[in-house]
Design a protein around this motif. Sequence first.
Motif, PDB file in Angstrom:
ATOM      1  N   ASN A   8      -8.230  -1.890 -22.756  1.00  0.00           N
ATOM      2  CA  ASN A   8      -9.512  -2.546 -22.961  1.00  0.00           C
ATOM      3  C   ASN A   8     -10.614  -1.496 -22.917  1.00  0.00           C
ATOM      4  O   ASN A   8     -10.501  -0.487 -22.220  1.00  0.00           O
ATOM      5  CB  ASN A   8      -9.730  -3.598 -21.867  1.00  0.00           C
ATOM      6  CG  ASN A   8     -10.939  -4.462 -22.137  1.00  0.00           C
ATOM      7  OD1 ASN A   8     -12.069  -4.057 -21.857  1.00  0.00           O
ATOM      8  ND2 ASN A   8     -10.712  -5.638 -22.680  1.00  0.00           N
ATOM      9  N   TRP A   9     -11.701  -1.734 -23.632  1.00  0.00           N
ATOM     10  CA  TRP A   9     -12.787  -0.753 -23.680  1.00  0.00           C
ATOM     11  C   TRP A   9     -13.376  -0.470 -22.311  1.00  0.00           C
ATOM     12  O   TRP A   9     -13.885   0.622 -22.050  1.00  0.00           O
ATOM     13  CB  TRP A   9     -13.883  -1.229 -24.627  1.00  0.00           C
ATOM     14  CG  TRP A   9     -14.581  -2.490 -24.201  1.00  0.00           C
ATOM     15  CD1 TRP A   9     -14.256  -3.766 -24.518  1.00  0.00           C
ATOM     16  CD2 TRP A   9     -15.739  -2.577 -23.349  1.00  0.00           C
ATOM     17  NE1 TRP A   9     -15.125  -4.659 -23.927  1.00  0.00           N
ATOM     18  CE2 TRP A   9     -16.047  -3.958 -23.214  1.00  0.00           C
ATOM     19  CE3 TRP A   9     -16.537  -1.642 -22.704  1.00  0.00           C
ATOM     20  CZ2 TRP A   9     -17.117  -4.404 -22.453  1.00  0.00           C
ATOM     21  CZ3 TRP A   9     -17.605  -2.084 -21.937  1.00  0.00           C
ATOM     22  CH2 TRP A   9     -17.892  -3.441 -21.817  1.00  0.00           C
ATOM     23  N   ARG A  10     -13.278  -1.446 -21.411  1.00  0.00           N
ATOM     24  CA  ARG A  10     -13.834  -1.244 -20.061  1.00  0.00           C
ATOM     25  C   ARG A  10     -13.106  -0.150 -19.302  1.00  0.00           C
ATOM     26  O   ARG A  10     -13.658   0.434 -18.366  1.00  0.00           O
ATOM     27  CB  ARG A  10     -13.772  -2.552 -19.280  1.00  0.00           C
ATOM     28  CG  ARG A  10     -14.651  -3.665 -19.824  1.00  0.00           C
ATOM     29  CD  ARG A  10     -14.763  -4.798 -18.831  1.00  0.00           C
ATOM     30  NE  ARG A  10     -13.470  -5.320 -18.434  1.00  0.00           N
ATOM     31  CZ  ARG A  10     -13.032  -6.539 -18.708  1.00  0.00           C
ATOM     32  NH1 ARG A  10     -13.786  -7.358 -19.414  1.00  0.00           N
ATOM     33  NH2 ARG A  10     -11.863  -6.954 -18.289  1.00  0.00           N
ATOM     34  N   GLU A  11     -11.878   0.133 -19.679  1.00  0.00           N
ATOM     35  CA  GLU A  11     -11.094   1.144 -18.978  1.00  0.00           C
ATOM     36  C   GLU A  11     -11.535   2.564 -19.310  1.00  0.00           C
ATOM     37  O   GLU A  11     -11.000   3.526 -18.746  1.00  0.00           O
ATOM     38  CB  GLU A  11      -9.612   0.957 -19.296  1.00  0.00           C
ATOM     39  CG  GLU A  11      -9.059  -0.391 -18.817  1.00  0.00           C
ATOM     40  CD  GLU A  11      -7.586  -0.561 -19.141  1.00  0.00           C
ATOM     41  OE1 GLU A  11      -6.800   0.345 -18.789  1.00  0.00           O
ATOM     42  OE2 GLU A  11      -7.230  -1.576 -19.754  1.00  0.00           O
ATOM     43  N   MET A  13     -14.870   3.380 -19.121  1.00  0.00           N
ATOM     44  CA  MET A  13     -16.213   3.524 -18.570  1.00  0.00           C
ATOM     45  C   MET A  13     -16.363   4.791 -17.737  1.00  0.00           C
ATOM     46  O   MET A  13     -17.483   5.270 -17.526  1.00  0.00           O
ATOM     47  CB  MET A  13     -16.563   2.295 -17.724  1.00  0.00           C
ATOM     48  CG  MET A  13     -16.765   1.008 -18.526  1.00  0.00           C
ATOM     49  SD  MET A  13     -18.109   1.132 -19.722  1.00  0.00           S
ATOM     50  CE  MET A  13     -19.523   1.258 -18.623  1.00  0.00           C
ATOM     51  N   TYR A  53     -19.698  -6.301 -11.738  1.00  0.00           N
ATOM     52  CA  TYR A  53     -19.883  -4.904 -12.140  1.00  0.00           C
ATOM     53  C   TYR A  53     -18.879  -4.001 -11.436  1.00  0.00           C
ATOM     54  O   TYR A  53     -18.261  -3.140 -12.062  1.00  0.00           O
ATOM     55  CB  TYR A  53     -21.307  -4.459 -11.830  1.00  0.00           C
ATOM     56  CG  TYR A  53     -21.599  -3.044 -12.290  1.00  0.00           C
ATOM     57  CD1 TYR A  53     -22.025  -2.801 -13.595  1.00  0.00           C
ATOM     58  CD2 TYR A  53     -21.454  -1.963 -11.423  1.00  0.00           C
ATOM     59  CE1 TYR A  53     -22.286  -1.511 -14.023  1.00  0.00           C
ATOM     60  CE2 TYR A  53     -21.708  -0.672 -11.849  1.00  0.00           C
ATOM     61  CZ  TYR A  53     -22.120  -0.448 -13.147  1.00  0.00           C
ATOM     62  OH  TYR A  53     -22.374   0.832 -13.573  1.00  0.00           O
ATOM     63  N   LYS A  56     -15.274  -4.600 -12.905  1.00  0.00           N
ATOM     64  CA  LYS A  56     -14.924  -4.362 -14.301  1.00  0.00           C
ATOM     65  C   LYS A  56     -15.622  -3.186 -14.984  1.00  0.00           C
ATOM     66  O   LYS A  56     -15.053  -2.596 -15.904  1.00  0.00           O
ATOM     67  CB  LYS A  56     -15.227  -5.622 -15.116  1.00  0.00           C
ATOM     68  CG  LYS A  56     -14.493  -6.870 -14.646  1.00  0.00           C
ATOM     69  CD  LYS A  56     -14.934  -8.087 -15.444  1.00  0.00           C
ATOM     70  CE  LYS A  56     -14.218  -9.339 -14.969  1.00  0.00           C
ATOM     71  NZ  LYS A  56     -14.665 -10.551 -15.728  1.00  0.00           N
ATOM     72  N   TYR A  57     -16.841  -2.865 -14.550  1.00  0.00           N
ATOM     73  CA  TYR A  57     -17.629  -1.918 -15.338  1.00  0.00           C
ATOM     74  C   TYR A  57     -18.036  -0.632 -14.617  1.00  0.00           C
ATOM     75  O   TYR A  57     -18.668   0.224 -15.250  1.00  0.00           O
ATOM     76  CB  TYR A  57     -18.898  -2.615 -15.839  1.00  0.00           C
ATOM     77  CG  TYR A  57     -18.630  -3.891 -16.587  1.00  0.00           C
ATOM     78  CD1 TYR A  57     -18.108  -3.871 -17.875  1.00  0.00           C
ATOM     79  CD2 TYR A  57     -18.889  -5.136 -16.003  1.00  0.00           C
ATOM     80  CE1 TYR A  57     -17.854  -5.046 -18.566  1.00  0.00           C
ATOM     81  CE2 TYR A  57     -18.651  -6.318 -16.693  1.00  0.00           C
ATOM     82  CZ  TYR A  57     -18.125  -6.269 -17.972  1.00  0.00           C
ATOM     83  OH  TYR A  57     -17.871  -7.431 -18.649  1.00  0.00           O
ATOM     84  N   GLN A  62     -13.915   4.151 -11.685  1.00  0.00           N
ATOM     85  CA  GLN A  62     -12.841   4.510 -12.597  1.00  0.00           C
ATOM     86  C   GLN A  62     -12.622   6.020 -12.623  1.00  0.00           C
ATOM     87  O   GLN A  62     -11.481   6.492 -12.716  1.00  0.00           O
ATOM     88  CB  GLN A  62     -13.162   4.009 -14.004  1.00  0.00           C
ATOM     89  CG  GLN A  62     -13.104   2.509 -14.165  1.00  0.00           C
ATOM     90  CD  GLN A  62     -13.352   2.098 -15.607  1.00  0.00           C
ATOM     91  OE1 GLN A  62     -13.329   2.922 -16.511  1.00  0.00           O
ATOM     92  NE2 GLN A  62     -13.595   0.816 -15.815  1.00  0.00           N
ATOM     93  N   THR A 217      -7.216  -7.964 -18.150  1.00  0.00           N
ATOM     94  CA  THR A 217      -7.949  -7.554 -19.332  1.00  0.00           C
ATOM     95  C   THR A 217      -8.188  -8.780 -20.186  1.00  0.00           C
ATOM     96  O   THR A 217      -7.444  -9.747 -20.126  1.00  0.00           O
ATOM     97  CB  THR A 217      -7.148  -6.514 -20.142  1.00  0.00           C
ATOM     98  OG1 THR A 217      -5.889  -7.088 -20.489  1.00  0.00           O
ATOM     99  CG2 THR A 217      -6.922  -5.258 -19.328  1.00  0.00           C
ATOM    100  N   GLU A 218      -9.232  -8.751 -20.998  1.00  0.00           N
ATOM    101  CA  GLU A 218      -9.633  -9.928 -21.757  1.00  0.00           C
ATOM    102  C   GLU A 218      -8.590 -10.339 -22.794  1.00  0.00           C
ATOM    103  O   GLU A 218      -8.331 -11.505 -23.009  1.00  0.00           O
ATOM    104  CB  GLU A 218     -10.967  -9.642 -22.453  1.00  0.00           C
ATOM    105  CG  GLU A 218     -12.129  -9.510 -21.467  1.00  0.00           C
ATOM    106  CD  GLU A 218     -13.420  -9.188 -22.185  1.00  0.00           C
ATOM    107  OE1 GLU A 218     -13.342  -8.749 -23.347  1.00  0.00           O
ATOM    108  OE2 GLU A 218     -14.486  -9.372 -21.598  1.00  0.00           O
TER     109      GLU A 218
END
Length: 227
Positions: A8-11, A13, A53, A56-57, A62, A217-218
């Motif tokens: 996922n794109w969040r990974e 960040m 936040y 996930k973000y 991370q 993940t979404e």
Amino acid sequence: MAVAKKKNWREYMWIVSATYLTLGLFNIMFAWLGLLCFFIPLIMSIVQGKKGYCNKYCGRGQLFTVLGKKLKLSRNKDVPKWMKSRLFRYGFLAFFLTMFCLMIRNTYLVFAGTQSLREAVTLLWAFQLPWHFAYHGTAFSPWTAQFAFGFYGVMLTSSVLGMITMVIYKPRSWCVYCPMGTMTQLICMAKHPQTAKDPDGIKSLEDILGHEKVRFTEKTSTKVNIR
């Protein structure tokens, strides 16, 4: 044959956090972008009443995971009880906010013209590091540069502290006493007083990250370990 998991794109960040710290080496005015890491978590916790936040973000968390877990730079030891205690977390938050206010005061003094611009970054609230190489002038008032120097020092200091505890303890040990995490937790507790519980401080890293051991993940609904 195993199918490769689509990330996922969040990974990714963590790249944002690494880029932010790098940009501050070339132009200190990029430090203003760090305000997003202050306002977005607060707004999300106020609106949603959750630590979305952090879960996930948070690119910094991370980044510590990448350095500590994937690159094996962490000893992966349990966080000591005193670091998880309410006294330490709230005390560190109070100290952090005090130093932040002093930074704002220095910015105001430059704005008022009673103090000249200091082209230096303060690391760990004690060490003045010359940072003139990253200042190339500004089209705005000098106080904007003073704020940038001060704010970048705050971000750099918190990153260094996070890396130290990452090496000594678990990768995301910083999340246990992160001032922003503590503030968003207090907001969530205020919005949900009927379920708020913090009598003896947090019990585990999952508590500070929203009482979730795993997130999904979404698209793939694949379990991702936050640690």
